[in-house]
Design a protein around this motif. Structure first.
Motif, PDB file in Angstrom:
ATOM      1  N   ASP A  53       0.809  -1.218   0.000  1.00 37.44           N
ATOM      2  CA  ASP A  53       0.000   0.000   0.000  1.00 37.44           C
ATOM      3  C   ASP A  53       0.845   1.272   0.000  1.00 37.44           C
ATOM      4  OD1 ASP A  53      -2.292  -1.517   0.022  1.00 37.44           O
ATOM      5  OD2 ASP A  53      -2.462  -1.509   2.213  1.00 37.44           O
ATOM      6  N   PHE A  54       2.154   1.141   0.172  1.00 38.12           N
ATOM      7  CA  PHE A  54       3.039   2.310   0.204  1.00 38.12           C
ATOM      8  C   PHE A  54       3.262   2.792  -1.225  1.00 38.12           C
ATOM      9  CE2 PHE A  54       6.757   4.885   0.970  1.00 38.12           C
ATOM     10  CZ  PHE A  54       6.605   5.324   2.282  1.00 38.12           C
ATOM     11  N   ASP A  55       2.985   4.082  -1.475  1.00 40.14           N
ATOM     12  CA  ASP A  55       3.121   4.632  -2.826  1.00 40.14           C
ATOM     13  C   ASP A  55       4.563   4.533  -3.321  1.00 40.14           C
ATOM     14  OD1 ASP A  55       0.478   5.244  -2.943  1.00 40.14           O
ATOM     15  OD2 ASP A  55       0.705   7.364  -2.427  1.00 40.14           O
ATOM     16  N   SER A  56       4.696   4.376  -4.645  1.00 36.48           N
ATOM     17  CA  SER A  56       6.018   4.274  -5.271  1.00 36.48           C
ATOM     18  C   SER A  56       6.875   5.490  -4.930  1.00 36.48           C
ATOM     19  CB  SER A  56       5.861   4.142  -6.789  1.00 36.48           C
ATOM     20  OG  SER A  56       7.113   4.148  -7.421  1.00 36.48           O
ATOM     21  N   TRP A  57       8.129   5.258  -4.644  1.00 32.15           N
ATOM     22  CA  TRP A  57       9.039   6.342  -4.291  1.00 32.15           C
ATOM     23  C   TRP A  57      10.462   5.915  -4.653  1.00 32.15           C
ATOM     24  CZ3 TRP A  57      12.889   6.072  -0.289  1.00 32.15           C
ATOM     25  CH2 TRP A  57      12.969   4.809   0.300  1.00 32.15           C
ATOM     26  N   ARG A  58      11.385   6.868  -4.609  1.00 26.93           N
ATOM     27  CA  ARG A  58      12.788   6.547  -4.822  1.00 26.93           C
ATOM     28  C   ARG A  58      13.625   7.307  -3.797  1.00 26.93           C
ATOM     29  NH1 ARG A  58      14.586   9.614 -10.439  1.00 26.93           N
ATOM     30  NH2 ARG A  58      14.033  11.729  -9.812  1.00 26.93           N
ATOM     31  N   LEU A  59      14.861   6.903  -3.630  1.00 26.03           N
ATOM     32  CA  LEU A  59      15.711   7.490  -2.598  1.00 26.03           C
ATOM     33  C   LEU A  59      15.849   8.998  -2.742  1.00 26.03           C
ATOM     34  CD1 LEU A  59      18.591   4.854  -2.308  1.00 26.03           C
ATOM     35  CD2 LEU A  59      16.669   5.213  -0.755  1.00 26.03           C
ATOM     36  N   HIS A  60      15.931   9.471  -3.978  1.00 24.31           N
ATOM     37  CA  HIS A  60      16.119  10.909  -4.186  1.00 24.31           C
ATOM     38  C   HIS A  60      14.943  11.725  -3.643  1.00 24.31           C
ATOM     39  CE1 HIS A  60      18.205  14.258  -6.131  1.00 24.31           C
ATOM     40  NE2 HIS A  60      17.025  14.713  -6.483  1.00 24.31           N
ATOM     41  N   ASP A  61      13.772  11.075  -3.499  1.00 24.49           N
ATOM     42  CA  ASP A  61      12.592  11.792  -2.995  1.00 24.49           C
ATOM     43  C   ASP A  61      12.790  12.249  -1.553  1.00 24.49           C
ATOM     44  OD1 ASP A  61      11.311  11.397  -5.406  1.00 24.49           O
ATOM     45  OD2 ASP A  61      10.307   9.559  -4.759  1.00 24.49           O
ATOM     46  N   ILE A  62      13.717  11.628  -0.820  1.00 27.60           N
ATOM     47  CA  ILE A  62      13.995  12.041   0.557  1.00 27.60           C
ATOM     48  C   ILE A  62      14.510  13.481   0.578  1.00 27.60           C
ATOM     49  CG2 ILE A  62      15.423  11.591   2.594  1.00 27.60           C
ATOM     50  CD1 ILE A  62      13.224   9.538   2.158  1.00 27.60           C
ATOM     51  N   ARG A  63      15.314  13.829  -0.411  1.00 23.69           N
ATOM     52  CA  ARG A  63      15.840  15.197  -0.490  1.00 23.69           C
ATOM     53  C   ARG A  63      14.705  16.198  -0.735  1.00 23.69           C
ATOM     54  NH1 ARG A  63      21.172  16.179  -1.670  1.00 23.69           N
ATOM     55  NH2 ARG A  63      20.787  17.457  -3.540  1.00 23.69           N
ATOM     56  N   THR A  64      13.750  15.801  -1.572  1.00 19.72           N
ATOM     57  CA  THR A  64      12.591  16.657  -1.824  1.00 19.72           C
ATOM     58  C   THR A  64      11.760  16.814  -0.555  1.00 19.72           C
ATOM     59  OG1 THR A  64      12.524  15.811  -4.088  1.00 19.72           O
ATOM     60  CG2 THR A  64      10.588  17.002  -3.314  1.00 19.72           C
ATOM     61  N   ALA A  65      11.601  15.703   0.171  1.00 14.45           N
ATOM     62  CA  ALA A  65      10.833  15.753   1.419  1.00 14.45           C
ATOM     63  C   ALA A  65      11.504  16.672   2.429  1.00 14.45           C
ATOM     64  CB  ALA A  65      10.699  14.345   1.997  1.00 14.45           C
ATOM     65  N   PHE A  66      12.837  16.614   2.508  1.00 15.49           N
ATOM     66  CA  PHE A  66      13.579  17.503   3.413  1.00 15.49           C
ATOM     67  C   PHE A  66      13.327  18.967   3.052  1.00 15.49           C
ATOM     68  CE2 PHE A  66      17.291  20.293   3.661  1.00 15.49           C
ATOM     69  CZ  PHE A  66      17.482  20.363   5.031  1.00 15.49           C
ATOM     70  N   ALA A  67      13.502  19.308   1.777  1.00 12.88           N
ATOM     71  CA  ALA A  67      13.339  20.702   1.352  1.00 12.88           C
ATOM     72  C   ALA A  67      11.920  21.199   1.648  1.00 12.88           C
ATOM     73  CB  ALA A  67      13.648  20.831  -0.145  1.00 12.88           C
ATOM     74  N   THR A  68      10.925  20.360   1.354  1.00 10.91           N
ATOM     75  CA  THR A  68       9.527  20.751   1.590  1.00 10.91           C
ATOM     76  C   THR A  68       9.249  20.961   3.073  1.00 10.91           C
ATOM     77  OG1 THR A  68       8.841  19.505  -0.369  1.00 10.91           O
ATOM     78  CG2 THR A  68       7.131  20.066   1.230  1.00 10.91           C
ATOM     79  N   ALA A  69       9.679  20.007   3.892  1.00  9.28           N
ATOM     80  CA  ALA A  69       9.429  20.095   5.332  1.00  9.28           C
ATOM     81  C   ALA A  69      10.117  21.305   5.955  1.00  9.28           C
ATOM     82  CB  ALA A  69       9.896  18.811   6.015  1.00  9.28           C
ATOM     83  N   MET A  70      11.322  21.600   5.522  1.00 12.49           N
ATOM     84  CA  MET A  70      12.059  22.721   6.104  1.00 12.49           C
ATOM     85  C   MET A  70      11.436  24.070   5.727  1.00 12.49           C
ATOM     86  SD  MET A  70      14.331  21.477   8.054  1.00 12.49           S
ATOM     87  CE  MET A  70      12.974  20.323   8.408  1.00 12.49           C
ATOM     88  N   VAL A  71      11.051  24.212   4.470  1.00  8.08           N
ATOM     89  CA  VAL A  71      10.433  25.473   4.051  1.00  8.08           C
ATOM     90  C   VAL A  71       9.104  25.664   4.778  1.00  8.08           C
ATOM     91  CG1 VAL A  71       9.425  26.721   2.100  1.00  8.08           C
ATOM     92  CG2 VAL A  71      11.605  25.530   1.817  1.00  8.08           C
ATOM     93  N   GLU A  72       8.358  24.566   4.964  1.00 10.00           N
ATOM     94  CA  GLU A  72       7.106  24.648   5.718  1.00 10.00           C
ATOM     95  C   GLU A  72       7.339  25.099   7.153  1.00 10.00           C
ATOM     96  OE1 GLU A  72       5.350  20.826   5.361  1.00 10.00           O
ATOM     97  OE2 GLU A  72       4.471  21.207   3.381  1.00 10.00           O
TER      98      GLU A  72
END
Length: 407
Positions: free
Chosen positions: A328-347
């Motif tokens: 049930d976990f949506d498809s993802w790749r390791l590089h998406d962690i960097r995107t998650a970091f940037a999004t969370a920090m700006v928020e």
């Protein structure tokens, strides 16, 4: 000097004290007798090829293996050929080049790849990775003659990766093979560039997948099911938000546990600039535990099974990780962690340029001033450290990592 040459005359000649004595034969125009200061005597014949260049032909030494009569006979033969437009010198040069080309094509794919690595790949920041891609793609053909390699041999590993759902990686293999065959064809290891029209397996588009905080935390928890090598490697990757080759290829000499930093030299980063990464408490804990568990080379690789090369096989590890996360976990790749970091920090209110510096992105917009460059390297380290400490709390769910982001 010119005169009709005879055997008696040639025997009467004495070697000069220095340089070379040369006598032209008037009976066979263009034939010359040469006598060096060393006493060595030889024949040379010069004749213009019909419609072409004047050529010089070395006929051999005197009196053996070429006598006066033999020299005149050889000169007459060359003269007759030249009158028909036959250029012996050009033919000999063509034969030499063909022989060199044949020897070049007789080299194995592996041997040519080693030359390519030594002359080209070794000078690239990601040259070792590119070499591995080519080796893996051409593994069944590495010991075959380079000249036997076909376009089908190149397309097969590309299509296999694409069929396995790894279209982007297939594109990378295609690029690596095209660069290799282009280089090889330029140096006559191949008759033509067989990689010129390799089919691109997929059209790449910009990804918009950003794992949520709960998904990031779920990935973190799943890494504890990956063992003592890949588990710590992936957890450090998540906590630092760095590129995977920069963490998987991390060396102990780049880590300062007392200063809580990783310092990657420019030769090891994508943009070629030295980069400092703060180590949050959980990241420090991972590294200290690794150092305490076994005797380590103080300058060696941290994540390795051979002691000489970084860990490999990330695709298999990612598949194991996805299995632990569930269907049930949506498809993802390791590089998406960097995107998650940037999004969370700006928020959370972290300035975009601070998040960019953590990720070691190249600066955008106009070039920064000298003062700005110094500030970005030094003055923002504290802000970057706070951001990574806050990110550690999101990743691990450990409230003790919470810090103030401002002030």
């Amino acid at each position: 000097m010119k005169r009709e040459l005879t055997d008696r005359y040639l025997k009467s000649l004495e070697a000069p004290a220095s340089g070379r004595l040369e006598v032209s034969d008037t009976k066979r125009v263009g034939l010359r007798f040469r006598l060096a200061a060393s006493g060595r005597a030889s024949w040379m014949f010069e004749k213009r090829v019909k419609g072409g260049l004047k050529r010089k032909h070395t006929l051999g030494g005197w009196p053996e293996p070429v006598s006066l009569s033999q020299a005149r006979a050889l000169a007459l033969e060359i003269e007759a050929e030249a009158a028909r437009g036959v250029d012996r010198v050009a033919i000999a040069e063509s034969d030499r080049l063909n022989a060199e080309t044949a020897r070049s094509k007789a080299l194995s794919v592996r041997q040519v790849l080693e030359i390519y690595d030594r002359l080209h790949l070794s000078g690239l920041r990601r040259g070792a990775e590119r070499k591995r891609q080519i080796e893996q793609a051409l593994r069944p053909k590495l010991d075959d003659p380079m000249g036997n390699l076909t376009k089908a041999d190149l397309q097969k590993p590309i299509d296999e990766k694409a069929s396995a759902g790894r279209g982007v990686f297939a594109n990378r293999i295609r690029s690596a093979l095209m660069a290799f065959t282009n280089w090889a064809a330029d140096r006559d290891h191949l008759e033509t560039d067989i990689g010129l029209k390799l089919t691109k397996p997929t059209k790449e588009t910009s990804r918009e997948r950003t794992p949520t905080r709960s998904e990031v935390h779920a990935i973190w928890n799943a890494t504890f099911g990956l063992g003592t090598l890949w588990g710590p490697a992936l957890r450090l990757l998540m906590l630092t938000a760095q590129r995977r080759q920069e963490i998987f290829g991390l060396e102990w000499s780049e880590v300062d546990l007392d200063a809580s930093t990783i310092t990657k030299p420019g030769a090891s980063t994508k943009n070629g600039r030295e980069h400092v990464t703060h180590l949050s408490p959980p990241a420090l804990s991972e590294l200290r535990e690794l150092k305490d568990k076994a005797e380590v080379d103080p300058k060696g690789l941290i994540f390795t099974t051979t002691g000489k090369t970084p860990v490999s096989g990330i695709s298999k590890v990612k598949a194991r990780l996805d299995k632990l996360l569930g269907e049930d976990f949506d498809s993802w790749r390791l590089h998406d962690i960097r995107t998650a970091f940037a999004t969370a920090m700006v928020e959370r209110g972290v300035a975009e340029n601070v998040a960019d510096r953590v990720l070691n992105h190249s600066a955008v917009g106009s070039a920064p001033s000298a003062v700005a460059r110094v500030y970005n390297r030094a003055g923002m380290l504290e802000q970057r450290a706070r951001a990574l400490d806050a990110w550690a709390e999101i990743v691990t769910g450990d409230q003790s990592c919470v810090v103030k982001l401002h002030g």
